[in-house]
Design an enzyme around this catalytic site. Structure first.
Site, PDB file in Angstrom:
ATOM      1  N   SER A  80       0.932  -1.240   0.176  1.00  0.00           N
ATOM      2  CA  SER A  80       0.116   0.057  -0.081  1.00  0.00           C
ATOM      3  C   SER A  80       0.719   1.381   0.114  1.00  0.00           C
ATOM      4  CB  SER A  80      -0.947  -0.009   1.152  1.00  0.00           C
ATOM      5  OG  SER A  80      -0.331   0.083   2.522  1.00  0.00           O
ATOM      6  N   GLY A  81       1.902   1.173  -0.663  1.00  0.00           N
ATOM      7  CA  GLY A  81       2.749   2.418  -0.739  1.00  0.00           C
ATOM      8  C   GLY A  81       2.329   3.113  -2.186  1.00  0.00           C
ATOM      9  N   ALA A  88       8.958   9.282   3.161  1.00  0.00           N
ATOM     10  CA  ALA A  88       9.694   9.570   2.245  1.00  0.00           C
ATOM     11  C   ALA A  88       9.739  11.283   2.518  1.00  0.00           C
ATOM     12  CB  ALA A  88       9.287   9.690   0.670  1.00  0.00           C
ATOM     13  N   GLY A 125      12.213  13.795   0.750  1.00  0.00           N
ATOM     14  CA  GLY A 125      12.546  14.703  -0.371  1.00  0.00           C
ATOM     15  C   GLY A 125      11.660  15.149  -1.093  1.00  0.00           C
ATOM     16  N   GLY A 126      10.911  14.395  -2.014  1.00  0.00           N
ATOM     17  CA  GLY A 126      10.160  14.735  -2.883  1.00  0.00           C
ATOM     18  C   GLY A 126      10.239  13.975  -4.050  1.00  0.00           C
ATOM     19  N   GLU A 137      19.006  18.139  -5.100  1.00  0.00           N
ATOM     20  CA  GLU A 137      19.601  16.993  -4.246  1.00  0.00           C
ATOM     21  C   GLU A 137      20.953  16.481  -4.924  1.00  0.00           C
ATOM     22  OE1 GLU A 137      15.482  15.647  -2.113  1.00  0.00           O
ATOM     23  OE2 GLU A 137      16.402  14.326  -3.521  1.00  0.00           O
ATOM     24  N   ASP A 146       9.663  -9.132   1.644  1.00  0.00           N
ATOM     25  CA  ASP A 146       8.534 -10.048   1.267  1.00  0.00           C
ATOM     26  C   ASP A 146       8.122 -10.474  -0.212  1.00  0.00           C
ATOM     27  OD1 ASP A 146       8.078 -10.224   4.208  1.00  0.00           O
ATOM     28  OD2 ASP A 146       6.684  -8.498   4.096  1.00  0.00           O
ATOM     29  N   HIS A 184      21.986   5.682   2.455  1.00  0.00           N
ATOM     30  CA  HIS A 184      21.771   6.916   2.624  1.00  0.00           C
ATOM     31  C   HIS A 184      23.050   7.330   3.736  1.00  0.00           C
ATOM     32  CE1 HIS A 184      20.067  10.905   3.009  1.00  0.00           C
ATOM     33  NE2 HIS A 184      18.889  10.599   2.016  1.00  0.00           N
ATOM     34  N   ARG A 238      24.805   9.496  -3.565  1.00  0.00           N
ATOM     35  CA  ARG A 238      24.678   9.010  -2.408  1.00  0.00           C
ATOM     36  C   ARG A 238      25.820   7.891  -2.256  1.00  0.00           C
ATOM     37  NH1 ARG A 238      18.004   7.976  -1.713  1.00  0.00           N
ATOM     38  NH2 ARG A 238      17.773  10.298  -1.444  1.00  0.00           N
ATOM     39  N   HIS A 271      19.255   1.796   3.028  1.00  0.00           N
ATOM     40  CA  HIS A 271      18.271   2.839   2.559  1.00  0.00           C
ATOM     41  C   HIS A 271      17.162   2.481   1.606  1.00  0.00           C
ATOM     42  CE1 HIS A 271      15.804   6.379   2.508  1.00  0.00           C
ATOM     43  NE2 HIS A 271      16.288   6.940   1.327  1.00  0.00           N
ATOM     44  N   ARG A 325      20.876   4.895  -6.926  1.00  0.00           N
ATOM     45  CA  ARG A 325      19.675   5.672  -7.391  1.00  0.00           C
ATOM     46  C   ARG A 325      19.838   6.886  -7.273  1.00  0.00           C
ATOM     47  NH1 ARG A 325      15.296   7.770  -4.302  1.00  0.00           N
ATOM     48  NH2 ARG A 325      15.992   6.540  -2.155  1.00  0.00           N
ATOM     49  N   SER A 369      12.778   7.699  -7.080  1.00  0.00           N
ATOM     50  CA  SER A 369      12.008   6.506  -6.831  1.00  0.00           C
ATOM     51  C   SER A 369      10.531   6.748  -6.722  1.00  0.00           C
ATOM     52  CB  SER A 369      12.645   6.033  -5.294  1.00  0.00           C
ATOM     53  OG  SER A 369      12.453   7.042  -4.129  1.00  0.00           O
ATOM     54  N   LEU A 370      10.164   7.829  -6.248  1.00  0.00           N
ATOM     55  CA  LEU A 370       8.510   8.225  -6.203  1.00  0.00           C
ATOM     56  C   LEU A 370       8.357   8.342  -7.811  1.00  0.00           C
ATOM     57  CD1 LEU A 370       8.132  10.613  -3.284  1.00  0.00           C
ATOM     58  CD2 LEU A 370       7.905   8.122  -3.299  1.00  0.00           C
TER      59      LEU A 370
END
Length: 507
Positions: free
Chosen positions: A11-12, A47, A49-50, A116, A215, A236, A283, A344, A379, A384-385
């Site tokens: 449910s992300g 999350a 950052g954005g 970033e 999982d 991170h 990173r 991370h 990454r 990621s989002l």
């Protein structure tokens, strides 16, 4: 619920966005979202950052974002995937805005874009330092408005069910644990989407919540799906150091983009020795530089220095970070903040194509549990989002178009789920879990190459866990999660071993 057209596990942002896209496009289809905890408990919620999107086509461009992503990925990105994701970004962003997601603007009403590490331009849209929570809140509200979507909390999926048809493995349903009623049940589904997040809890030091036990990777692996590049775990560089803390509190990359410095015990900046970009390097570079400094100094951490920044503006941008620091007696306007690199994000995962399909028919994977080819070995911050949105969209389009050609497979399986293990058994799992976390953390910190020793220990822990299952004759959530952690840890070590052996052959 005995059956559903589409079962989404997790449910992300990826799972919720996929459900919304299909739910709106095909109101005739039934969609079930299963999440093993409460719907809000996900990495998305944390999350800070954005989301990276090119919105300023004068200073910025798609090509610059593409090149930044490719450079960050160390030559291992799929360039066609990178182009697809970045070119889709504005459209996916508008879909978030349409459901009510708010991103910060300046006094002139223009996007207040963040900078970033690894980015050549300001292009991070954010909602203060709680971007994920803002996105998750609006996705959940939208889900509640769609009558063909059922949200099932406290439902832990154990495994997907597969059958062979014409020589190919098909996904036909799933076994799951109803944690409220303490029963193992079965659900038939025409299509299953894995959106289960990462595996950070395999490590002692991580920003990931307790639910991040890998999982989806384990489920997919047992079903026969291809898993790729799991050796690329991103650390991170700026987690707030607190002794014996799990998970660690994350201090967003955006804080360094805002102008914060990383300093050692002597209050000297040192990242420039490794990269001319200093604190705004990617990173992996910043994390490695910090780790070297910690090893040389013997101190358990270095520091983030925010004291030279405009604190009124800093607090406006980072209220949750400032408030958390204050709860442990730190004041960013006058104190150095102890930081350390921690596990991370997993850059590898379940291998998928551009449509989010795995090699198993009717099984898709999206979000952090998938390996899309976007990230390579490292990454780029706030990609990621964006990846989750684009591949959720890709999956939704393919599912909506093809699901009418599928039918439910017959199934009559029902298993009994007994009472949870007693406290002494809980301690039993906790002991093993801590050993696994310590072992995996040491492996990455020291680059220990004794693969046989580590794999043998993982196998012995797995046998002990299976032995407990047969002894107690019952399935528990602890057993399911720890078995998954062992499965994923083994995959990580094996993939790392393969990388090392390939390097040895090359040289």
């Amino acid at each position: 619920m005995k059956k559903t057209d589409i079962l989404i596990i997790g449910s992300g942002i990826a799972g919720l966005f996929c459900a919304i896209k299909i739910g709106k496009k095909r109101p005739d289809l039934s969609i079930a979202i299963m999440t093993k905890d409460k719907v809000k408990n996900s990495n998305t919620q944390l999350a800070q950052g954005g989301i990276a999107v090119v919105t300023d086509c004068i200073e910025d461009s798609f090509e610059q974002h593409i090149q930044d992503t490719l450079k960050s990925g160390g030559g291992l990105c799929d360039e066609e995937v990178v182009k697809m994701v970045i070119h889709q970004a504005p459209e996916r962003l508008n879909e978030l805005i349409d459901i009510g997601v708010s991103f910060d603007k300046n006094k002139s009403g223009i996007w207040n874009l963040g900078l970033e590490g690894g980015h050549s331009q300001h292009r991070i849209l954010h909602h203060k330092d709680i971007s994920g929570a803002e996105i998750e809140k609006n996705l959940i509200e939208t889900i509640k408005q769609l009558s063909n979507i059922t949200l099932l909390e406290d439902h832990l999926v154990i495994d997907v069910d597969t059958k062979k048809n014409n020589g190919r493995i098909n996904c036909t349903g799933a076994f799951y644990c109803d944690k409220i009623n303490k029963k193992v049940k079965y659900i038939r589904a025409k299509t299953i989407v894995l959106s289960t997040g990462g595996c950070g809890q395999i490590f002692k030091n991580t920003t990931n919540p307790e639910i991040a036990t890998g999982d989806g990777i384990a489920i997919a692996s047992r079903a026969g799906a291809v898993i790729k590049d799991m050796q690329y775990i991103q650390f991170h560089p700026t987690a707030l150091y607190e002794e014996n803390k799990n998970p660690f509190f994350l201090i967003s990359e955006a804080v360094r983009g805002f102008g914060a410095h990383i300093v050692n015990e002597d209050q000297k900046r040192f990242i420039f020795k490794d990269d001319i970009r200093g604190e705004l390097a990617t990173r992996d570079i910043v994390s490695q530089a910090i780790s070297k400094e910690i090893e040389m100094s013997g101190n358990p951490y270095v520091y983030l220095d925010c004291r030279h920044l405009d604190f009124e503006e800093f607090y406006s941008h980072f209220p949750s970070i400032t408030e958390y620091c204050k709860t442990i007696g730190l004041h960013p306007e006058k104190d150095l903040i102890p930081i350390v690199p921690v596990a991370h994000y997993q850059c590898g995962g379940i291998n998928v194509n551009k449509k989010s399909q795995t090699n198993i028919k009717n099984l898709y994977a999206i979000g952090e549990c998938s390996r899309t080819g976007l990230h390579g070995k490292n990454r780029l911050a706030s990609n990621s989002l964006l990846e989750a949105l684009v591949f959720a969209h890709q999956a939704s389009e393919h599912i909506a178009k093809n699901i009418d050609d599928l039918s439910f497979a017959p199934k009559d399986a029902m298993l009994q789920f007994d009472e949870p293990l007693m406290d002494k058994d809980s301690n039993y799992f906790m002991k093993f879990k801590k050993e696994l976390q310590t072992m995996m953390t040491f492996f990455y910190a020291s680059n220990d190459s004794d693969f046989v020793k580590i794999l043998n220990r993982i196998e012995s822990m797995k046998m002990a866990t299976v032995g407990l299952l047969f002894k107690k004759k019952k399935i528990t959530t602890q057993l399911i999660e720890f078995t998954n952690m062992l499965t994923v840890a083994k995959i990580i070590i094996e993939h790392h071993k393969t990388k090392v052996l390939k390097s040895a052959v090359m040289y």
